[in-house]
Design a protein around this motif. Sequence first.
Motif, PDB file in Angstrom:
ATOM      1  N   ALA A 178       0.882  -1.018   0.293  1.00 54.46           N
ATOM      2  CA  ALA A 178      -0.223   0.511  -0.305  1.00 54.46           C
ATOM      3  C   ALA A 178       0.723   1.012   0.200  1.00 54.46           C
ATOM      4  O   ALA A 178       1.776   0.815   0.197  1.00 54.46           O
ATOM      5  N   ARG A 230      -4.438   3.825   0.763  1.00 53.27           N
ATOM      6  CA  ARG A 230      -4.406   3.278  -0.829  1.00 53.27           C
ATOM      7  C   ARG A 230      -3.502   1.364  -1.397  1.00 53.27           C
ATOM      8  O   ARG A 230      -2.336   2.234  -1.181  1.00 53.27           O
ATOM      9  N   LEU A 231      -4.044   0.976  -1.844  1.00 52.50           N
ATOM     10  CA  LEU A 231      -3.816  -0.346  -1.778  1.00 52.50           C
ATOM     11  C   LEU A 231      -3.103  -0.379  -3.991  1.00 52.50           C
ATOM     12  O   LEU A 231      -3.075   0.230  -4.235  1.00 52.50           O
ATOM     13  N   LYS A 234      -4.918  -5.429  -5.903  1.00 58.63           N
ATOM     14  CA  LYS A 234      -6.025  -5.788  -5.837  1.00 58.63           C
ATOM     15  C   LYS A 234      -5.576  -7.009  -4.458  1.00 58.63           C
ATOM     16  O   LYS A 234      -4.856  -7.858  -4.383  1.00 58.63           O
ATOM     17  N   ASP A 239     -15.041  -8.241  -3.181  1.00 54.42           N
ATOM     18  CA  ASP A 239     -14.852  -7.280  -4.486  1.00 54.42           C
ATOM     19  C   ASP A 239     -14.526  -5.220  -4.127  1.00 54.42           C
ATOM     20  O   ASP A 239     -15.157  -5.329  -2.390  1.00 54.42           O
ATOM     21  N   GLY A 240     -14.479  -4.424  -3.983  1.00 53.65           N
ATOM     22  CA  GLY A 240     -14.468  -3.258  -3.906  1.00 53.65           C
ATOM     23  C   GLY A 240     -13.908  -2.341  -3.054  1.00 53.65           C
ATOM     24  O   GLY A 240     -13.239  -1.312  -2.076  1.00 53.65           O
ATOM     25  N   ILE A 241     -12.192  -3.644  -2.128  1.00 57.38           N
ATOM     26  CA  ILE A 241     -11.181  -2.983  -1.411  1.00 57.38           C
ATOM     27  C   ILE A 241     -10.081  -2.831  -1.857  1.00 57.38           C
ATOM     28  O   ILE A 241     -10.044  -3.453  -3.000  1.00 57.38           O
ATOM     29  N   LYS A 242     -10.280  -1.234  -1.852  1.00 52.05           N
ATOM     30  CA  LYS A 242      -9.206   0.037  -2.833  1.00 52.05           C
ATOM     31  C   LYS A 242      -8.202   0.014  -1.893  1.00 52.05           C
ATOM     32  O   LYS A 242      -7.013   1.096  -1.814  1.00 52.05           O
ATOM     33  N   ASN A 243      -8.627   0.230   0.185  1.00 54.49           N
ATOM     34  CA  ASN A 243      -7.782   0.681   0.930  1.00 54.49           C
ATOM     35  C   ASN A 243      -7.680   0.154   2.180  1.00 54.49           C
ATOM     36  O   ASN A 243      -8.333  -1.104   2.258  1.00 54.49           O
TER      37      ASN A 243
END
Length: 115
Positions: A51, A56-57, A60, A86-90
């Motif tokens: 990260a 923020r990653l 994925k 799904d939807g993991i961005k941080n």
Amino acid sequence: RKLAKEASAANLNAIENAKSAQNHRKEVERKEALELAAKMSEMAVEIAVRAGENGRLFVKVTNQEVADALKAKYGMEVAKRKISVDGIKNVGEGEAVIKLYPEISAKLKLKIVAQ
């Protein structure tokens, strides 16, 4: 070619017994899946990913990482194709949906930490 059998009482009884055994097996599998879903909703796994400074990653979170974390922490083997992330961005909390049986799925809590 022996594609059919005579509709005798013994053969019809055998078919009924086979159907009831199959229905019983399906019901047992369904109950086990419901129990496992209840257990999984209380479980949480930690996954370390790369990260940036702001959390923020860079990459994925993959289904395979979730499956490996489940196996390492709880000893449970789940096929990666049954896991949906799904939807993991941080960095932080997230969740994965695991399909255990048709129409039965469990939500697994994920704790995403920076490497």
